[in-house]
Scaffold this active site. Structure first.
Site: not given
Length: 474
Positions: A163, A192, A291, A347
């Site tokens: 991000h 991310d 971040s 799955g």
């Protein structure tokens, strides 16, 4: 039964932009910071120490996450596909300090600061018509957001958050007092995690990589990054908790920040979810701009990538989160080697069981993850899981929702064996499953990432082939 559930999947409500706060005045220009924040006054509580109600910690004006595959933004600079790159420092050193209050912060900062980068993100300025619609790019680049990164190799591979760099048209990175142009090598949106590569870099100081699997609650840590654009900033604290997990949908980071910048406008983003398993909680200060920066231990070894915060204001409130380094570096290594990052997959398609729909449809339990479909050839199919089974435990830990099971699966690796407790028509069964890989769905997302609507992308990722089902996948 698949479409009859209320699809209460535990993701919370879309975030509401916080009111604009007074911007920090930087010499030469001004950044005003705000973030999308999930309602902190009504945080969700789940089993196994999971925590909800978090917000982005960085890329202040472009905090976007999405679910997708491996995305290459520009021509890769660096190692060719399949090559092996050694990440992290080649030697380890121990820090000797008199006490935590005396020289330890100074010694750790001196060791680690050369390994932490400031990332400035530039995007092309779009022209608009009289109705405010985007018509074309003027070619001018404007600084739109910022973040941090951690040096992994001497020649300039840096790990950061997706991000931070999502939608970037150009990157300027400052590390060791030098500024470099950089390219996005690739990203894993669902985790991310992103890797960028500095151009013409050499002789950098790679961080020493620690072990995030053996952390002690209460141990000393330091966060390092560029909060509010203030490069080379450090803050100390402790590990407040471990195994904090979070799922965020793209809608939770969409909208306006109050200054005309949109969070969901990047064409590189796809619809879906970003999954954060087993994050490290810390009270070391994490703010917008941190971040992608480093969380290090008392020996100056990287243990996490700073990523999220919980806050009423969107700024530091004493509760921050970092992606564990073992998980982050594994994804980064795959990206550098030119691979599609893969994750464990059960799955199945899932819906959340709660007391309301359990009563309505006569289910035998009132919480858990309802299996609405089993993918052919998956680990779930081979283990004998069936449509209609309700998973109530994962390796002995309670499962109260579809998101619980998704987080549990993501915390494992492809090939791991896990034991599920399943309620099947009122009978409890213990079923051992060998987890598979999501490589095929990640590859499909890569191929279709551009020119697709969010709903079309989500359907492909859920293997629904255009179905209207809104169940979750694990």
């Amino acid at each position: 039964m698949t479409d009859q559930f209320n699809n209460q999947n535990g993701y919370g409500q879309p975030a509401q932009p916080i009111p604009p706060a007074q911007g920090y005045q930087q010499p030469g220009y001004q950044h005003s910071y705000t973030q999308p924040v999930v309602d902190a006054q009504n945080p969700r509580k789940t089993s196994s120490g999971r925590t909800f109600g978090t917000a982005f910690a960085g890329a202040a004006l472009a905090c976007v996450i999405a679910f997708g595959g491996f995305t290459v933004y520009q021509n890769v600079t660096g190692a060719p596909s399949g090559s092996s790159v050694t990440l992290g420092a080649s030697t380890n050193t121990e820090i000797q300090a008199q006490s935590t209050d005396d020289t330890l912060p100074e010694a750790v900062a001196q060791k680690c600061l050369p390994s932490v980068a400031a990332i400035d993100v530039y995007t092309a300025q779009a022209s608009t018509d009289m109705f405010g619609r985007s018509t074309s790019s003027s070619g001018a680049l404007t600084e739109s957001s910022l973040g941090s990164g951690v040096v992994l190799s001497e020649d300039g591979y840096i790990v950061t958050n997706n991000h931070v760099v999502a939608g970037a048209d150009a990157l300027k990175v400052t590390v060791g007092g030098e500024e470099y142009d950089a390219d996005v090598v690739g990203t894993d949106e669902s985790s991310d995690i992103a890797v960028i590569k500095l151009r013409n870099a050499s002789g950098l100081t790679p961080v020493e990589i620690g072990d995030s699997d053996n952390l002690t609650i209460g141990e000393w840590v330091m966060s390092i990054g560029s909060p509010f654009g203030l490069e080379q900033s450090v803050a100390t604290g402790i590990v407040s908790a471990t195994s904090r997990s979070q799922i965020m949908s793209n809608s939770e980071s969409s909208g306006s920040d109050g200054y005309g910048y949109g969070y969901g406008g990047s064409s590189s983003q796809s619809g879906g979810y970003t999954i954060y398993p087993n994050m490290i909680q810390t009270d070391a200060a994490i703010n917008p701009g941190n971040s992608g920066g480093a969380l290090v231990d008392s020996n100056g070894k990287l243990i996490g990538i700073n990523t999220l915060i919980t806050s009423y204001s969107g700024n530091y409130s004493g509760v921050g989160f970092a992606i564990p380094v073992n998980y982050a570096v594994n994804i980064a290594q795959q990206i550098i080697e030119g691979k599609t990052p893969t994750h464990a997959q059960l799955g199945v398609s899932l819906s959340t069981v709660n007391s309301q729909n359990a009563k309505r449809y006569g289910l035998k339990v009132d919480s858990g993850a309802y299996i609405s479909a089993v993918n052919s050839g998956s680990g779930a199919a081979e283990a004998g899981l069936e449509e209609g089974d309700i998973v109530t435990k994962f390796d002995g830990n309670s499962v109260s929702s579809a998101s619980d099971l998704m987080l549990d699966v993501r915390s494992k690796n492809p090939g791991d064996k896990v034991t599920l407790e399943v309620n099947r028509n009122g009978d409890t069964k213990q079923i051992e499953v060998t987890l598979g890989s999501d490589e095929s769905s990640q590859s499909a997302a890569t191929q279709q990432n551009s020119g697709s609507s969010s709903s079309e992308m989500l359907n492909r990722l859920l293997n629904n082939s255009g179905s209207s089902s809104k169940n979750d996948a694990a």
